[in-house]
Design a protein around this motif. Structure first.
Motif, mmCIF file in Angstrom:
data_model
loop_
_atom_site.group_PDB
_atom_site.id
_atom_site.type_symbol
_atom_site.label_atom_id
_atom_site.label_comp_id
_atom_site.label_asym_id
_atom_site.label_seq_id
_atom_site.Cartn_x
_atom_site.Cartn_y
_atom_site.Cartn_z
ATOM 1 N N UNK A 36 0.833 -1.204 0.000
ATOM 2 C CA UNK A 36 0.000 0.000 0.000
ATOM 3 C C UNK A 36 0.865 1.251 0.000
ATOM 4 N N UNK A 37 1.929 1.220 0.804
ATOM 5 C CA UNK A 37 2.800 2.394 0.862
ATOM 6 C C UNK A 37 3.494 2.609 -0.483
ATOM 7 N N UNK A 38 3.965 1.509 -1.068
ATOM 8 C CA UNK A 38 4.665 1.610 -2.346
ATOM 9 C C UNK A 38 3.732 2.161 -3.424
ATOM 10 N N UNK A 39 2.505 1.661 -3.476
ATOM 11 C CA UNK A 39 1.537 2.154 -4.457
ATOM 12 C C UNK A 39 1.267 3.646 -4.244
ATOM 13 N N UNK A 40 1.152 4.036 -2.989
ATOM 14 C CA UNK A 40 0.840 5.443 -2.705
ATOM 15 C C UNK A 40 2.039 6.338 -3.026
ATOM 16 N N UNK A 41 3.241 5.797 -2.913
ATOM 17 C CA UNK A 41 4.422 6.569 -3.305
ATOM 18 C C UNK A 41 4.471 6.730 -4.815
ATOM 19 N N UNK A 42 4.146 5.641 -5.540
ATOM 20 C CA UNK A 42 4.106 5.751 -7.009
ATOM 21 C C UNK A 42 3.048 6.779 -7.432
ATOM 22 N N UNK A 43 1.844 6.667 -6.885
ATOM 23 C CA UNK A 43 0.789 7.599 -7.306
ATOM 24 C C UNK A 43 1.138 9.028 -6.897
ATOM 25 N N UNK A 44 1.891 9.183 -5.804
ATOM 26 C CA UNK A 44 2.338 10.528 -5.426
ATOM 27 C C UNK A 44 3.317 11.083 -6.468
ATOM 28 N N UNK A 45 4.188 10.220 -7.002
ATOM 29 C CA UNK A 45 5.056 10.665 -8.105
ATOM 30 C C UNK A 45 4.211 11.126 -9.289
ATOM 31 N N UNK A 46 3.217 10.327 -9.648
ATOM 32 C CA UNK A 46 2.389 10.660 -10.813
ATOM 33 C C UNK A 46 1.672 11.989 -10.583
ATOM 34 N N UNK A 47 1.189 12.191 -9.363
ATOM 35 C CA UNK A 47 0.433 13.404 -9.031
ATOM 36 C C UNK A 47 1.353 14.542 -8.598
ATOM 37 N N UNK A 48 2.663 14.305 -8.683
ATOM 38 C CA UNK A 48 3.696 15.292 -8.356
ATOM 39 C C UNK A 48 3.583 15.794 -6.909
ATOM 40 N N UNK A 49 3.273 14.875 -6.045
ATOM 41 C CA UNK A 49 3.229 15.175 -4.614
ATOM 42 C C UNK A 49 4.570 14.765 -4.000
ATOM 43 N N UNK A 50 5.575 15.601 -4.280
ATOM 44 C CA UNK A 50 6.944 15.262 -3.872
ATOM 45 C C UNK A 50 7.079 15.191 -2.352
ATOM 46 N N UNK A 51 6.310 15.998 -1.673
ATOM 47 C CA UNK A 51 6.402 16.027 -0.222
ATOM 48 C C UNK A 51 6.027 14.672 0.383
ATOM 49 N N UNK A 52 5.006 14.076 -0.180
ATOM 50 C CA UNK A 52 4.585 12.758 0.327
ATOM 51 C C UNK A 52 5.677 11.716 0.076
ATOM 52 N N UNK A 53 6.262 11.751 -1.097
ATOM 53 C CA UNK A 53 7.337 10.802 -1.408
ATOM 54 C C UNK A 53 8.473 10.983 -0.410
ATOM 55 N N UNK A 54 8.804 12.243 -0.159
ATOM 56 C CA UNK A 54 9.869 12.549 0.803
ATOM 57 C C UNK A 54 9.529 12.018 2.200
ATOM 58 N N UNK A 65 17.548 12.465 -0.146
ATOM 59 C CA UNK A 65 16.456 12.547 -1.129
ATOM 60 C C UNK A 65 15.618 13.803 -0.902
ATOM 61 N N UNK A 66 16.210 14.970 -1.160
ATOM 62 C CA UNK A 66 15.486 16.211 -0.885
ATOM 63 C C UNK A 66 14.232 16.346 -1.768
ATOM 64 N N UNK A 67 13.254 17.064 -1.234
ATOM 65 C CA UNK A 67 11.977 17.250 -1.942
ATOM 66 C C UNK A 67 12.210 17.784 -3.352
ATOM 67 N N UNK A 68 13.157 18.712 -3.475
ATOM 68 C CA UNK A 68 13.427 19.336 -4.783
ATOM 69 C C UNK A 68 13.834 18.289 -5.824
ATOM 70 N N UNK A 69 14.709 17.356 -5.417
ATOM 71 C CA UNK A 69 15.142 16.302 -6.362
ATOM 72 C C UNK A 69 13.987 15.393 -6.742
ATOM 73 N N UNK A 70 13.169 15.063 -5.762
ATOM 74 C CA UNK A 70 12.007 14.220 -6.041
ATOM 75 C C UNK A 70 11.084 14.937 -7.014
ATOM 76 N N UNK A 71 10.885 16.226 -6.771
ATOM 77 C CA UNK A 71 9.992 17.018 -7.620
ATOM 78 C C UNK A 71 10.547 17.119 -9.040
ATOM 79 N N UNK A 72 11.860 17.366 -9.156
ATOM 80 C CA UNK A 72 12.469 17.466 -10.488
ATOM 81 C C UNK A 72 12.294 16.163 -11.255
ATOM 82 N N UNK A 73 12.484 15.037 -10.574
ATOM 83 C CA UNK A 73 12.311 13.746 -11.239
ATOM 84 C C UNK A 73 10.853 13.558 -11.659
#
Ligand SMILES: [Zn+2]
Ligand SMILES: [Zn+2]
Length: 159
Positions: A36-54, A65-73
């Protein structure tokens, strides 16, 4: 992002977003399993919710893994599909093996990873992963789009 309520969650669960990853993104619920966590991290990437991934990285991994790098990716990719291959967990340790397909520029990429999860303060967090290298596919504008739509790339996922 509006009218997400009725749409199928982008994590590929076939459930609606409100019944799937949204409660985790809103922190109204905690993921009960590493999958569940992994799926929610993937969907957060898709929805560009970098803060959640962080925030769902294990605390020892957050600094690298700073928020900025996650967001850029997240901003540089067009995500296509998540396929969970296998997952499991014991009390405080779990794993998820998955494939994530996305476009990066004109490359069709596959991330094939076995991820490791740990429980911190009773909550699942992503620790690390072993990546099985998969060659990127260069896509031409007149090629069939690798997303499987049946359209030409230039009429589909090209930018
Ligand atoms: Zn979901
Ligand atoms: Zn496409």
């Amino acid at each position: 992002m509006n009218s997400l309520n009725s749409i199928i969650c982008v994590c590929g669960s076939q459930q609606s977003y409100v019944d799937c990853c949204e409660p985790f993104h809103l922190a109204t619920q905690q993921a009960q399993t590493p999958e569940q966590l992994m799926r929610s991290r993937y969907s957060a990437y898709v929805l560009k919710n970098a803060k959640y991934v962080y925030q769902t990285y294990a605390s020892e991994k957050q600094a690298e893994n700073p928020v900025k790098e996650i967001k850029d990716f997240a901003d540089s990719c067009r995500f296509i599909k998540l396929t969970v291959i296998d997952s499991g967990y014991e009390e405080n340790l779990g794993f998820v093996e998955f494939k994530a397909n996305y476009f990066y520029q004109n490359l069709f990429c596959e991330l094939n990873e076995k991820s490791e999860f740990i429980k911190e303060d009773g909550q699942w967090r992503y620790l690390d992963g072993v990546i099985h290298p998969v060659a990127d596919i260069k896509v031409g504008r007149n090629d069939d789009c690798p997303c499987g739509s049946g359209k030409k790339y230039k009429k589909c996922h090209a930018v």
